[in-house]
Write an enzyme that holds these catalytic residues in place. Structure first.
Site, PDB file in Angstrom:
ATOM      1  N   ILE A 253     -12.572  -2.013   0.998  1.00 33.71           N
ATOM      2  CA  ILE A 253     -11.988  -3.392   1.248  1.00 33.71           C
ATOM      3  C   ILE A 253     -10.931  -3.371   2.274  1.00 33.71           C
ATOM      4  O   ILE A 253     -10.464  -2.183   2.404  1.00 33.71           O
ATOM      5  CB  ILE A 253     -11.060  -3.761  -0.139  1.00 33.71           C
ATOM      6  CG1 ILE A 253     -10.364  -5.071  -0.011  1.00 33.71           C
ATOM      7  CG2 ILE A 253     -10.271  -2.826  -0.484  1.00 33.71           C
ATOM      8  CD1 ILE A 253     -10.124  -5.602  -1.307  1.00 33.71           C
ATOM      9  N   LEU A 254     -10.891  -4.250   3.142  1.00 34.79           N
ATOM     10  CA  LEU A 254      -9.962  -4.111   4.427  1.00 34.79           C
ATOM     11  C   LEU A 254      -9.526  -5.560   4.599  1.00 34.79           C
ATOM     12  O   LEU A 254     -10.486  -6.429   4.874  1.00 34.79           O
ATOM     13  CB  LEU A 254     -11.006  -3.757   5.626  1.00 34.79           C
ATOM     14  CG  LEU A 254     -10.096  -3.434   6.902  1.00 34.79           C
ATOM     15  CD1 LEU A 254      -8.964  -2.670   6.901  1.00 34.79           C
ATOM     16  CD2 LEU A 254     -11.128  -3.358   8.044  1.00 34.79           C
ATOM     17  N   VAL A 255      -8.101  -5.755   4.871  1.00 32.95           N
ATOM     18  CA  VAL A 255      -7.526  -6.940   5.351  1.00 32.95           C
ATOM     19  C   VAL A 255      -7.218  -6.403   6.818  1.00 32.95           C
ATOM     20  O   VAL A 255      -6.830  -5.335   6.818  1.00 32.95           O
ATOM     21  CB  VAL A 255      -6.231  -7.361   4.521  1.00 32.95           C
ATOM     22  CG1 VAL A 255      -5.941  -8.577   5.149  1.00 32.95           C
ATOM     23  CG2 VAL A 255      -6.999  -7.837   3.084  1.00 32.95           C
ATOM     24  N   GLN A 260      -2.201  -8.078   6.991  1.00 36.00           N
ATOM     25  CA  GLN A 260      -1.598  -7.526   5.493  1.00 36.00           C
ATOM     26  C   GLN A 260      -0.442  -7.726   5.028  1.00 36.00           C
ATOM     27  O   GLN A 260       0.445  -8.300   5.688  1.00 36.00           O
ATOM     28  CB  GLN A 260      -2.065  -5.840   5.893  1.00 36.00           C
ATOM     29  CG  GLN A 260      -3.410  -5.304   6.330  1.00 36.00           C
ATOM     30  CD  GLN A 260      -3.211  -4.047   6.660  1.00 36.00           C
ATOM     31  OE1 GLN A 260      -2.330  -3.334   6.825  1.00 36.00           O
ATOM     32  NE2 GLN A 260      -4.576  -3.578   6.874  1.00 36.00           N
ATOM     33  N   LYS A 262       0.208  -9.865   2.965  1.00 31.98           N
ATOM     34  CA  LYS A 262       0.227 -11.385   2.884  1.00 31.98           C
ATOM     35  C   LYS A 262      -0.315 -11.824   1.464  1.00 31.98           C
ATOM     36  O   LYS A 262      -0.522 -12.973   1.301  1.00 31.98           O
ATOM     37  CB  LYS A 262      -0.183 -12.100   4.078  1.00 31.98           C
ATOM     38  CG  LYS A 262       0.887 -11.646   5.208  1.00 31.98           C
ATOM     39  CD  LYS A 262       0.250 -12.630   6.387  1.00 31.98           C
ATOM     40  CE  LYS A 262       1.275 -12.193   7.513  1.00 31.98           C
ATOM     41  NZ  LYS A 262       0.619 -12.906   8.810  1.00 31.98           N
ATOM     42  N   GLY A 263      -0.856 -10.935   0.653  1.00 31.11           N
ATOM     43  CA  GLY A 263      -1.484 -11.504  -0.361  1.00 31.11           C
ATOM     44  C   GLY A 263      -3.025 -11.629  -0.496  1.00 31.11           C
ATOM     45  O   GLY A 263      -3.555 -12.028  -1.397  1.00 31.11           O
ATOM     46  N   GLY A 265      -5.419  -9.475   0.268  1.00 27.75           N
ATOM     47  CA  GLY A 265      -6.271  -8.244  -0.677  1.00 27.75           C
ATOM     48  C   GLY A 265      -6.115  -8.645  -1.935  1.00 27.75           C
ATOM     49  O   GLY A 265      -7.422  -8.430  -2.560  1.00 27.75           O
ATOM     50  N   GLU A 287     -14.449   2.436  -6.430  1.00 29.43           N
ATOM     51  CA  GLU A 287     -14.904   3.551  -5.854  1.00 29.43           C
ATOM     52  C   GLU A 287     -13.412   4.165  -5.086  1.00 29.43           C
ATOM     53  O   GLU A 287     -13.180   3.800  -3.982  1.00 29.43           O
ATOM     54  CB  GLU A 287     -15.961   3.879  -4.830  1.00 29.43           C
ATOM     55  CG  GLU A 287     -16.570   5.029  -4.159  1.00 29.43           C
ATOM     56  CD  GLU A 287     -17.693   4.768  -3.238  1.00 29.43           C
ATOM     57  OE1 GLU A 287     -17.978   5.727  -2.692  1.00 29.43           O
ATOM     58  OE2 GLU A 287     -18.452   3.813  -3.599  1.00 29.43           O
TER      59      GLU A 287
END
Length: 463
Positions: A253-255, A260, A262-263, A265, A287
């Site tokens: 998972i990557l924003v 980032q 800012k909600g 994710g 994972e």
């Protein structure tokens, strides 16, 4: 006959001259982290601008030889721009001179291609051109995807599949990686995965078990054209679960750094939780979650669990017992695990797996202790008991699995035996054999866990 006299040498006034041997300077190299800057840009005007957004990679040294250094350059400076429109990259490499100081001269292009592969553009003008020629790259890629959820600018979420409103500006689109378009998009994102997700490896874009959930923001430009901006994504694998179900495992998972904290994710995690429930999968797992992500994940699950009626009696019963008191004075303190029925109800309904629910359970107990300061000593005692059981394998009440290699003429990587132990050996952590040091390490783990619980509780209270 006269003889020519030879001058007599004075050993004191004329010492023997020694030959000087020159040694070239040994090249100690420069760490990649010290000479490379990376910027994420959304327009050609931002390339080279002072206000460009600089990103901080996990570690660049790992992409350059064995010791993470670059050799053979004097005054080396590398500036890399990554487009958030097409996810192409361009590297501006500047140096004063090159020389082989004993370690050779690093091939910068091949080293950078280990990170950026085919996204690396050789010519700067060609890179700048991509901002116009591929301005609709994201929109065209996701056009065949499945819109799962809309979130408007005022924060309202519409959780009905395929239903959106004209005011929605953020949406999550699901794509199967086996699809050519989805695989192409992920391949463009791989450099950011390598740079920003610690310990990550690219997923197999040919495996249809992978699903890509892409967070998109839609905005109109000055010409009235709708632009699709990729804010982040998560890669999820769908496993078969016997006999007739599937499990979802969040692998990456990557924003993107500018968006980032800012909600976004958390929004992706909420969408995945809804997918797991709506599609009635067995459970949703993660994972190797990093600490910050685990904090966000648990905060979201706690909010859901506080509204889940079937477990409230079990929580209240545990809290009431704890309030009776002075557990910290007892020789043996129980772990206060939730009843098996509660664990199963949470998995079946909310798709929260057992391991994650046990993490949430301690937060639920903490939230039930009011006033919490009055019962804090006993609460810390049960956390300490649980940590000791997990680390040392004592009184844990659960069993673990172990994999033991066995000699074989067959492929060594395929030769092993798995068995279930009776003392949770698989969950143990290596501890110092010295009793005093061991107690200090255990106390540190307890303190960290209590601090984490307090932070999550505080976050939930402020929502």
């Amino acid at each position: 006959m006269g003889q020519k006299q030879q001058p007599t040498a004075d050993p004191i006034s004329e010492p023997k001259k020694r030959r000087r041997v020159g040694f070239s300077n040994i090249d100690v190299g420069i760490e990649a982290n010290q000479c490379i800057l990376i910027y994420l840009v959304s327009s050609k005007e931002e390339v080279g601008a002072s206000h460009s957004f600089r990103i901080s990679p996990v570690d660049l040294n790992g992409f350059f030889d064995e010791d993470g250094k670059i050799y053979g350059y004097n005054g080396l400076k590398i500036t890399i721009w990554v487009s958030s429109v097409s996810f192409h990259a361009f590297a501006d490499i500047k140096f004063q001179s090159t020389s082989d100081g004993g370690k050779g001269i690093t091939d910068l292009k091949s080293s950078l291609q280990r990170i950026f592969a085919d996204t690396l553009v050789d010519n700067k003008d060609d890179f700048l051109q991509t901002f116009s020629t591929e301005s609709h790259f994201v929109r065209s890629i996701i056009s065949d995807g499945e819109i799962l959820q809309h979130k408007t600018s005022n924060g309202h979420v519409d959780s009905n599949n395929h239903l959106g409103t004209a005011t929605s500006d953020v949406e999550v689109v699901r794509m199967v990686i086996g699809n050519t378009a989805a695989g192409h998009l992920y391949s463009r994102l791989v450099p950011l995965v390598l740079l920003l997700i610690d310990g990550s490896n690219p997923i197999d874009v040919d495996d249809p078990g992978w699903e890509l959930y892409v967070l998109i923001q839609k905005k109109s430009d000055e010409h009235g054209d709708t632009q699709h901006k990729l804010l982040g994504f998560t890669a999820v694998y769908r496993f078969y679960h016997y006999p007739d179900s599937t499990r979802l495992r969040l692998s990456q998972i990557l924003v993107l750094p500018p968006y980032q904290h800012k909600g976004y994710g958390g929004h992706l995690v909420e969408v995945l939780s809804n997918v797991a429930i709506l599609e009635d999968v067995y459970d949703l797992t993660v994972e190797e979650p990093l600490d910050y992500f685990q904090h966000v994940r648990t905060s979201i699950d706690i909010k859901r669990l506080l509204l889940f009626a079937p477990i409230q009696d079990a929580v209240n019963s545990t809290v009431s017992y704890l309030k009776q008191g002075k557990l910290s004075k007892k020789t043996h303190v129980p772990c206060f695990n939730p009843p098996v029925s509660a664990v199963e109800d949470v998995r079946k309904t909310l798709k929260i797996n057992r391991k994650q629910f046990l993490q949430c359970w301690e937060v639920l107990i903490y939230l039930g202790l009011d006033p919490v300061d009055k019962y804090m000593e006993d609460f810390v005692a049960i956390i300490s008991s649980r940590v000791k059981a997990d680390v040392l394998g004592k009184d844990s009440g659960s069993s673990g699995k172990q994999v033991v290699e066995v000699p074989s003429d067959y492929n060594p990587e395929m030769s092993f035996v798995m068995f279930r132990s009776q003392d949770s050996e698989a969950a143990r952590v290596w501890m110092d054999e010295n009793q005093t040091n061991q107690e200090e390490q255990l106390q540190q783990l307890v303190d960290e866990r209590v601090k984490e619980i307090k932070l999550i509780a505080q976050k939930v209270h402020h929502v």
